[in-house]
Design an enzyme around this catalytic site. Sequence first.
Site, PDB file in Angstrom:
ATOM      1  N   VAL A  56      32.291  44.996  30.171  1.00  0.00           N
ATOM      2  CA  VAL A  56      31.491  46.218  30.129  1.00  0.00           C
ATOM      3  C   VAL A  56      32.311  47.318  30.780  1.00  0.00           C
ATOM      4  O   VAL A  56      32.761  47.166  31.925  1.00  0.00           O
ATOM      5  CB  VAL A  56      30.147  46.045  30.864  1.00  0.00           C
ATOM      6  CG1 VAL A  56      29.393  47.375  30.922  1.00  0.00           C
ATOM      7  CG2 VAL A  56      29.293  44.983  30.179  1.00  0.00           C
TER       8      VAL A  56
ATOM      9  N   LYS B 192      51.839  55.879  43.573  1.00  0.00           N
ATOM     10  CA  LYS B 192      51.357  56.530  42.365  1.00  0.00           C
ATOM     11  C   LYS B 192      50.637  57.836  42.692  1.00  0.00           C
ATOM     12  O   LYS B 192      50.934  58.896  42.145  1.00  0.00           O
ATOM     13  CB  LYS B 192      50.437  55.579  41.597  1.00  0.00           C
ATOM     14  CG  LYS B 192      50.010  56.126  40.246  1.00  0.00           C
ATOM     15  CD  LYS B 192      48.669  56.806  40.298  1.00  0.00           C
ATOM     16  CE  LYS B 192      48.333  57.438  38.945  1.00  0.00           C
ATOM     17  NZ  LYS B 192      46.993  58.032  38.932  1.00  0.00           N
TER      18      LYS B 192
END
Length: 398
Positions: free
Chosen positions: A11, A221
């Site tokens: 999901v 990052k």
Amino acid sequence: MAVQKTTKKAVHFGAGNIGRGFVACFLHNSGYEVVFADVAGPLIDALNSTPSYKVIEVGTEGTTESTITNYRAINSKTHEEDLVREIASADVVTCSVGPNVLKFIAPVIAKGVDMRPTDADPIAVIACENAIGATDTLAGHIKHPDNTPGHRLDDHHERARYANSAIDRIVPAQDPEAGLDVTLEKFYEWVVDRTPFGDHQVPSIEGINWVDHLEPFIERKLYTVNTGHATAAYFGYNRNKRTVYDALQDRDIRGQVEAALRNTATLITDKHDIPEDQQMAYVKKIMKRIGNPHLEDAVERVGRAPLRKLSRKERFIGPAAELAERGEDFESLLHAAEMAFRFQNVDGDEESQELAKLMAELAPQDVVAKVCGLTPTEKLYPRVVEVVRRVQADSQED
């Protein structure tokens, strides 16, 4: 003994470009049926009426296309009970909704987790957001007494495991005529913390790099890709550039971005024991990526949500605060933060409008406390107060 399932199901909350183009693409390639959850009715209808869409990867070496199938979509606002049942029987829950929306998706996830059969393996919950510890934040909302009763927390870990992640892929604004198709860069990185799963096997998802120590990947990052991208956007907006690519063609703006990334490189190499040449090679790669002419991105879009981007653990204040405490140079990050404070009243961006209101109504010290979360005892605090005072003074002169 856990029930063996023949079909894997995931999901995914957030059926936008990152959800369809990045996360769902990897889930699909790994054999999962993907159930999208979103509140945008037209998008849900489009997904349910279209059997497939394309993910188009663009790089300097050419373009490739993938076709995504085997998905459904549920309106989480109007069909909550259906969504709860899907979560109760799923293997994985992922999301790309934005850090500020996590608290709104937590209640339905909590209900789904609570309904899981006792003989099922724990569901893997992985938030795919541009924020440090986003899955921990989501887990905190899910386990809140308003969403999960206290007596259900003792064995909650048997029903769900929460893993933080770091995602890295540039997904620019899409062509309005593209429909469900998504164009993005070829490069990607998806790193997920293995440790919450303990003796349980981690989910089999192609493209994930499972690690035992996630923080170096997250900060490398966030403090390189996101710091660099946002710096280019804010300087570009301030100097009337149209896109990030246009901004980086300006020698001075490019220099500002490179200087900010030298600041963050100092922190990353010292804090995480990453070799300097390795980090600078990463910086060089990032500069090439954010300046990709094939991924045109408006400076207004990349700069949106300045309140979040100026917050305590984000791309400017987070590394600058640590560098200040270490006695290291943070001046270029401060210049970038100043450009972010000047990103006000931008059409279509509520946070930029709220920032303008705060800058007009609050004293500099109160702005720094409210927006940046800095306290007077921190070395960075007085310098950011100076920046805010300068931006406020310039606004009064206009």
